[in-house]
Design a protein around this motif. Sequence first.
Motif, PDB file in Angstrom:
ATOM      1  N   PHE A  48       0.828  -1.205   0.000  1.00 49.04           N
ATOM      2  CA  PHE A  48       0.000   0.000   0.000  1.00 49.04           C
ATOM      3  C   PHE A  48       0.868   1.263   0.000  1.00 49.04           C
ATOM      4  CE2 PHE A  48      -3.421  -2.623   2.359  1.00 49.04           C
ATOM      5  CZ  PHE A  48      -3.960  -3.054   1.155  1.00 49.04           C
ATOM      6  N   THR A  52       0.777   4.127  -2.803  1.00 46.22           N
ATOM      7  CA  THR A  52       0.473   5.492  -2.360  1.00 46.22           C
ATOM      8  C   THR A  52       1.509   6.487  -2.876  1.00 46.22           C
ATOM      9  OG1 THR A  52      -0.639   4.714  -0.343  1.00 46.22           O
ATOM     10  CG2 THR A  52       0.178   6.981  -0.335  1.00 46.22           C
ATOM     11  N   TYR A  57      -0.962   9.944  -4.372  1.00 51.03           N
ATOM     12  CA  TYR A  57      -2.339  10.190  -3.958  1.00 51.03           C
ATOM     13  C   TYR A  57      -2.405  11.253  -2.873  1.00 51.03           C
ATOM     14  CZ  TYR A  57      -3.593   6.026  -6.596  1.00 51.03           C
ATOM     15  OH  TYR A  57      -3.778   5.117  -7.601  1.00 51.03           O
ATOM     16  N   VAL A  60      -5.976   8.778   1.181  1.00 50.86           N
ATOM     17  CA  VAL A  60      -5.967   7.318   1.290  1.00 50.86           C
ATOM     18  C   VAL A  60      -7.022   6.921   2.314  1.00 50.86           C
ATOM     19  CG1 VAL A  60      -4.641   5.242   1.823  1.00 50.86           C
ATOM     20  CG2 VAL A  60      -3.505   7.196   0.730  1.00 50.86           C
ATOM     21  N   LEU A  74       0.934   4.475   7.186  1.00 52.32           N
ATOM     22  CA  LEU A  74       1.016   5.201   5.922  1.00 52.32           C
ATOM     23  C   LEU A  74       1.059   6.719   6.170  1.00 52.32           C
ATOM     24  CD1 LEU A  74      -1.492   3.245   3.630  1.00 52.32           C
ATOM     25  CD2 LEU A  74       0.997   3.010   3.780  1.00 52.32           C
ATOM     26  N   ILE A  81      -0.361  12.957   2.984  1.00 50.68           N
ATOM     27  CA  ILE A  81      -1.676  12.430   2.608  1.00 50.68           C
ATOM     28  C   ILE A  81      -2.733  12.792   3.641  1.00 50.68           C
ATOM     29  CG2 ILE A  81      -0.726  10.465   1.317  1.00 50.68           C
ATOM     30  CD1 ILE A  81      -1.487   8.679   3.730  1.00 50.68           C
ATOM     31  N   ALA A  83      -5.430  11.045   5.545  1.00 53.63           N
ATOM     32  CA  ALA A  83      -5.646   9.636   5.850  1.00 53.63           C
ATOM     33  C   ALA A  83      -6.964   9.409   6.577  1.00 53.63           C
ATOM     34  CB  ALA A  83      -4.494   9.099   6.699  1.00 53.63           C
ATOM     35  N   THR A 120      -7.597   9.955  -5.001  1.00 50.76           N
ATOM     36  CA  THR A 120      -7.929   9.135  -3.831  1.00 50.76           C
ATOM     37  C   THR A 120      -7.647   7.656  -4.089  1.00 50.76           C
ATOM     38  OG1 THR A 120      -9.670  10.666  -3.136  1.00 50.76           O
ATOM     39  CG2 THR A 120      -9.775   8.420  -2.266  1.00 50.76           C
ATOM     40  N   LEU A 121      -7.029   7.014  -3.114  1.00 55.55           N
ATOM     41  CA  LEU A 121      -6.787   5.576  -3.135  1.00 55.55           C
ATOM     42  C   LEU A 121      -7.566   4.928  -2.000  1.00 55.55           C
ATOM     43  CD1 LEU A 121      -5.161   3.043  -4.140  1.00 55.55           C
ATOM     44  CD2 LEU A 121      -3.460   3.636  -2.379  1.00 55.55           C
TER      45      LEU A 121
END
Length: 220
Positions: A48, A52, A57, A60, A74, A81, A83, A120-121
């Motif tokens: 991941f 990312t 991204y 997430v 992450l 990010i 998150a 976006t992931l």
Amino acid sequence: MPLTFGHAVASFVLIKRSMQKPVYESYQNTPVEHNNQSPIENVPTSLFLRVTMEGNYENVVEIGTYTGKVIATLKRLVPSINAYGVDVGPTFDRPFVLSGVNFQKYDSRLSILDQLTGSTLVIARGTLSCFNESELNHFAEQVSIRPVDLAIYDLYPNFSIDTAINRSDHEAFKTFFYDYSGIFSLKGMRVICDATDVNDWVGRPYSSESWRFLYFGKSV
């Protein structure tokens, strides 16, 4: 002869263990304690993380975040990010922020995605196999109608399937094997990566399953 007998005994023990059903409490009623660090050797977190970073991204979102250790890791490694972690347990009844991650209750409409702007992931580890077929198809539909990419790390049988197969049946819930490539492709998502962790199979030769990593993007 002794070696063959030993193999037979080992096979019997492994088969017997695989048939034993542990008792699980209802997941939706079980509170969890937050954990903000995934082990270095954790394979899905590493996968991941790479996706990312390479996808650059902005957001997430982890579906089925549980203790939050994956998404929190992450966020710590890629602080830029936004998150998010969502789950169904009582711990997430009210939104809260911890370790820089926004946690909230999961809803089947994935309304959290409507709050986001930018790339976006969506990630999920071992979560989608807990969905029944109707729930998974609905999830696939909700993901596919939004401008998001999807990365999955989940169990898959060591043989080809094109339909749902019951993997386990515990008192509190069931898990299933799914043809994720087929399901999400039919919804218009493009398979970027589809890889099976063969090391898990080699390490457990009597197993009938292994972990599989899939990464989907919007078809163009």
